[in-house]
Design an enzyme around this catalytic site. Structure first.
Site, mmCIF file in Angstrom:
data_model
loop_
_atom_site.group_PDB
_atom_site.id
_atom_site.type_symbol
_atom_site.label_atom_id
_atom_site.label_comp_id
_atom_site.label_asym_id
_atom_site.label_seq_id
_atom_site.Cartn_x
_atom_site.Cartn_y
_atom_site.Cartn_z
ATOM 1 N N THR B 125 -37.775 33.789 6.321
ATOM 2 C CA THR B 125 -37.451 32.383 6.580
ATOM 3 C C THR B 125 -37.220 32.106 8.067
ATOM 4 O OG1 THR B 125 -36.365 32.425 4.429
ATOM 5 C CG2 THR B 125 -35.936 30.503 5.809
ATOM 6 N N GLY B 130 -39.390 27.308 5.381
ATOM 7 C CA GLY B 130 -38.659 27.916 4.268
ATOM 8 C C GLY B 130 -39.608 28.281 3.146
ATOM 9 N N SER B 131 -39.801 27.339 2.230
ATOM 10 C CA SER B 131 -40.627 27.621 1.042
ATOM 11 C C SER B 131 -42.094 27.882 1.389
ATOM 12 C CB SER B 131 -40.562 26.427 0.086
ATOM 13 O OG SER B 131 -39.235 26.140 -0.245
ATOM 14 N N ARG B 238 -37.324 38.562 -7.123
ATOM 15 C CA ARG B 238 -37.124 37.581 -8.195
ATOM 16 C C ARG B 238 -36.611 38.257 -9.461
ATOM 17 N NH1 ARG B 238 -41.703 34.574 -5.883
ATOM 18 N NH2 ARG B 238 -43.203 35.934 -6.860
ATOM 19 N N GLU B 359 -34.980 33.720 -2.991
ATOM 20 C CA GLU B 359 -36.196 34.319 -3.589
ATOM 21 C C GLU B 359 -37.072 33.222 -4.212
ATOM 22 O OE1 GLU B 359 -34.698 36.579 -1.893
ATOM 23 O OE2 GLU B 359 -33.267 37.051 -3.479
ATOM 24 N N GLY B 360 -37.096 32.070 -3.571
ATOM 25 C CA GLY B 360 -37.885 30.930 -4.057
ATOM 26 C C GLY B 360 -36.983 29.947 -4.787
ATOM 27 N N THR B 361 -37.057 28.684 -4.379
ATOM 28 C CA THR B 361 -36.201 27.670 -5.023
ATOM 29 C C THR B 361 -36.719 27.383 -6.441
ATOM 30 O OG1 THR B 361 -37.593 25.844 -4.275
ATOM 31 C CG2 THR B 361 -35.829 26.540 -2.782
ATOM 32 N N SER B 362 -35.922 26.689 -7.212
ATOM 33 C CA SER B 362 -36.344 26.332 -8.583
ATOM 34 C C SER B 362 -37.625 25.518 -8.554
ATOM 35 C CB SER B 362 -35.240 25.533 -9.288
ATOM 36 O OG SER B 362 -34.182 26.395 -9.604
HETATM 37 C C1 FAD Z 1 -27.513 33.001 0.832
HETATM 38 C C2 FAD Z 1 -28.905 32.992 1.309
HETATM 39 C C3 FAD Z 1 -29.526 34.182 1.611
HETATM 40 C C4 FAD Z 1 -30.824 34.198 2.107
HETATM 41 N N1 FAD Z 1 -31.386 35.397 2.465
HETATM 42 C C5 FAD Z 1 -32.621 35.413 3.029
HETATM 43 C C6 FAD Z 1 -33.188 36.636 3.504
HETATM 44 O O1 FAD Z 1 -32.592 37.713 3.391
HETATM 45 N N2 FAD Z 1 -34.401 36.597 4.088
HETATM 46 C C7 FAD Z 1 -35.104 35.439 4.232
HETATM 47 O O2 FAD Z 1 -36.207 35.481 4.766
HETATM 48 N N3 FAD Z 1 -34.594 34.266 3.790
HETATM 49 C C8 FAD Z 1 -33.376 34.216 3.197
HETATM 50 N N4 FAD Z 1 -32.830 33.038 2.762
HETATM 51 C C9 FAD Z 1 -33.602 31.817 2.896
HETATM 52 C C10 FAD Z 1 -34.219 31.368 1.573
HETATM 53 O O3 FAD Z 1 -35.243 32.240 1.194
HETATM 54 C C11 FAD Z 1 -34.699 29.930 1.762
HETATM 55 O O4 FAD Z 1 -33.543 29.140 1.844
HETATM 56 C C12 FAD Z 1 -35.598 29.454 0.663
HETATM 57 O O5 FAD Z 1 -36.828 30.120 0.686
HETATM 58 C C13 FAD Z 1 -35.846 27.958 0.726
HETATM 59 O O6 FAD Z 1 -36.221 27.549 2.006
HETATM 60 P P1 FAD Z 1 -35.431 26.366 2.742
HETATM 61 O O7 FAD Z 1 -33.987 26.591 2.532
HETATM 62 O O8 FAD Z 1 -35.941 26.272 4.098
HETATM 63 O O9 FAD Z 1 -35.808 25.069 1.904
HETATM 64 P P2 FAD Z 1 -37.102 24.127 2.093
HETATM 65 O O10 FAD Z 1 -38.333 24.921 1.887
HETATM 66 O O11 FAD Z 1 -36.975 23.341 3.327
HETATM 67 O O12 FAD Z 1 -36.915 23.168 0.836
HETATM 68 C C14 FAD Z 1 -35.885 22.195 0.750
HETATM 69 C C15 FAD Z 1 -35.946 21.568 -0.633
HETATM 70 O O13 FAD Z 1 -37.222 20.944 -0.842
HETATM 71 C C16 FAD Z 1 -37.843 21.483 -1.989
HETATM 72 N N5 FAD Z 1 -39.284 21.589 -1.747
HETATM 73 C C17 FAD Z 1 -39.927 22.176 -0.708
HETATM 74 N N6 FAD Z 1 -41.250 22.081 -0.866
HETATM 75 C C18 FAD Z 1 -41.458 21.438 -2.033
HETATM 76 C C19 FAD Z 1 -42.618 21.043 -2.777
HETATM 77 N N7 FAD Z 1 -43.847 21.353 -2.345
HETATM 78 N N8 FAD Z 1 -42.450 20.393 -3.947
HETATM 79 C C20 FAD Z 1 -41.210 20.130 -4.421
HETATM 80 N N9 FAD Z 1 -40.072 20.487 -3.776
HETATM 81 C C21 FAD Z 1 -40.200 21.126 -2.610
HETATM 82 C C22 FAD Z 1 -37.203 22.859 -2.174
HETATM 83 O O14 FAD Z 1 -37.310 23.310 -3.518
HETATM 84 C C23 FAD Z 1 -35.777 22.571 -1.756
HETATM 85 O O15 FAD Z 1 -35.105 21.996 -2.838
HETATM 86 C C24 FAD Z 1 -31.538 32.988 2.256
HETATM 87 C C25 FAD Z 1 -30.929 31.786 1.914
HETATM 88 C C26 FAD Z 1 -29.624 31.773 1.455
HETATM 89 C C27 FAD Z 1 -28.985 30.469 1.124
#
Ligand code: FAD
Lengths: 85, 375
Positions: B125, B130-131, B238, B359-362
């Protein structure tokens, strides 16, 4: 495992993984646009568990495994050399 | 690092249950408040075989089968989600390293990780990405025998203490995975404090400024970074996150059973009130369902069935939602007592929500499940 069994397993894996009804020996899964982002890890899991062998890095390149035939050839080659996990 | 190679026995879920009850659960409140897992606990966990669950025996690991791995992660999740997630990260680094690493990389790092001497982290990330991991902006440039990294990573679990980072970047537009040791010039690690849940994850932000590592630190080929290495890591993550979520839901259930028996209102124990029973029944049912989904995914993973990947997505999606539901009901059943900082239910409530993000949002799970069904 003989040639037909390998081919049957490979075809069955590909049709299930790629959710396609039919796949001929030389159908190019890349050109058919069937490959999804999780395909490669499904393929690795399938080969390692089913045939107990580990493919080399080069062999895991999509360009080398576009058809049922490509995969069968690859697996048979490994079985002949006896390189297993 | 010269770690003598022993072949430790695969820990059993029963042994880990005892370890969780005596060594993890009693420290959970403290770890949550201190926002750290003590290094001594990592050493104890390594002695239990927990750091080598994804490491082949040949490299000093315990290489658990998927049923055992799942049962162990459920126990860890029942104990404390941050500790469980730390073990997930160990798996997310060791699994792809075992599969795609060179012999030299494996021999150097895997035994030391399994022994608890080296703490790994996985850095995907970024502040802006993020995603949508295929859009990563961290750049890798190959110059003769070196790779030079520039970019930033954020929310990296164990980042504050990790000795080794598996970093994902883009080289000539193609995905790569690169091992970067702590202390490499050009790598800066800044702690991220104040997380809502999983507070002991010791998150960090990393910045790479002309960070130069040997070219042989690349894991897998150029172009394999996302499709092979990251996907392999995330798929493993996951599965264990799903199982950990079941454990978290189970902890909420156990705490709620106990409290609903101990507390009385309107002349009866809470557990005798039908509306409380409804919440408990829902928690029981959903937790059992999530456990079964994890077991189904574990069985398919063990068989190498291509359906395993989708089943794992389904299991993680449902189990993380179940953790949130169970924590919500548990807090409701505890009333004001559950709202107090230091009460385990309050911590579970905060931790559960994070399971729907890591590990990927819902939403990403919903999209990927739909895609694998060619919807
Ligand atoms: C406690 C914790 C530990 C973590 N550890 C690690 C780690 O060890 N290594 C690492 O690399 N990362 C880590 N992460 C990061 C985590 O993998 C990311 O937070 C996650 O992948 C989501 O990315 P983002 O938070 O940037 O959300 P975003 O991708 O910005 O998304 C924000 C929101 O929009 C939604 N969204 C995005 N795109 C779409 C779409 N196409 N359609 C519908 N909805 C969408 C998402 O589901 C979410 O609800 C960690 C996060 C936390 C909170």
């Amino acid at each position: 495992m003989n040639h037909e069994e390998i081919k049957e397993k490979v075809t069955s894996f590909l049709t299930r993984s790629l959710r396609t009804k039919e796949l001929h020996e030389d159908d190019n899964i890349l050109e058919l646009g069937l490959v999804h982002s999780l395909f490669m890890i499904q393929l690795i899991m399938f080969i390692e568990k089913t045939f107990h062998l580990e493919l080399e890095e080069e062999e895991l390149d999509m360009d080398n495994i576009k058809t049922v035939r490509d995969l069968v050839v690859l697996i048979e080659r490994h079985q002949q050399t006896g390189a297993a996990l | 690092m010269n770690t003598p190679l022993q072949t430790p026995a695969v820990p059993t879920a029963e042994a880990i249950r005892r370890f969780v009850d005596t060594r993890i659960q009693p420290q959970a409140v403290q770890m949550d408040q201190d926002q750290e897992i003590p290094r001594a606990l990592f050493t104890e966990m390594a002695a239990q075989g927990l750091m080598g669950l994804a490491v082949p025996a040949k490299y000093g690991g315990t290489a658990a089968d998927y049923a055992t791995l799942g049962a162990i992660h459920e126990e860890l999740g029942r104990g404390y989600a941050s500790v469980q997630n730390a073990c997930t990260v160990f798996g997310m680094v060791c699994k792809p390293l075992s599969r795609f690493g060179t012999e030299a990389q494996k021999a150097k790092w895997l035994p030391a990780i399994a022994a608890g001497e080296v703490i790994p982290a996985i850095a995907i990330t970024e502040p802006g990405v993020g995603s949508d991991i295929a859009k990563l902006e961290t750049e890798a440039v190959k110059e003769e025998e070196h790779i030079i990294l520039n970019g930033r990573k954020k929310y990296i679990t164990l980042g504050q203490v990790a000795d080794l980072f598996l970093v994902f970047a883009r080289l000539n537009g193609r995905g790569v995975a690169v091992l970067v040791e702590r202390g490499t010039p050009g790598l800066r690690v800044e702690p991220l404090h104040g997380l809502m849940g999983l507070r002991a994850n010791m998150l960090a932000e990393l910045s790479f400024e002309d960070c130069c590592v040997p070219a042989e630190n690349m894991v897998g080929k150029v172009g394999f970074g996302f499709t092979h290495v990251a996907n392999y890591a995330l798929d493993e993550g996951r599965y264990t996150t799903a199982c950990g979520s079941v454990g978290l839901a189970q902890a909420c259930l156990e705490l709620s059973f106990h409290y609903a028996a101990a507390r009385s209102q309107f002349g009866e124990q809470l557990r005798k009130h039908q509306l409380v029973q409804k919440m408990l029944s829902e928690m029981i049912t959903e937790t059992k369902a999530a456990r079964e989904l994890c077991a189904a995914a574990g069985r398919l993973r063990e068989q190498g069935d291509p359906a395993a990947i989708t089943e794992t997505l389904v299991a993680k999606y449902h189990a993380s939602k179940t953790a949130v539901l169970a924590a919500d009901h548990a807090l409701q059943i505890h009333g004001a007592a559950g709202c107090l900082n230091g009460n385990p239910v309050e911590r579970c409530y905060r931790d559960a929500k994070i399971m729907e993000i890591i590990e990927g949002t819902s939403q990403m799970h919903e999209l990927q499940i739909a895609r694998t069904f060619r919807l």
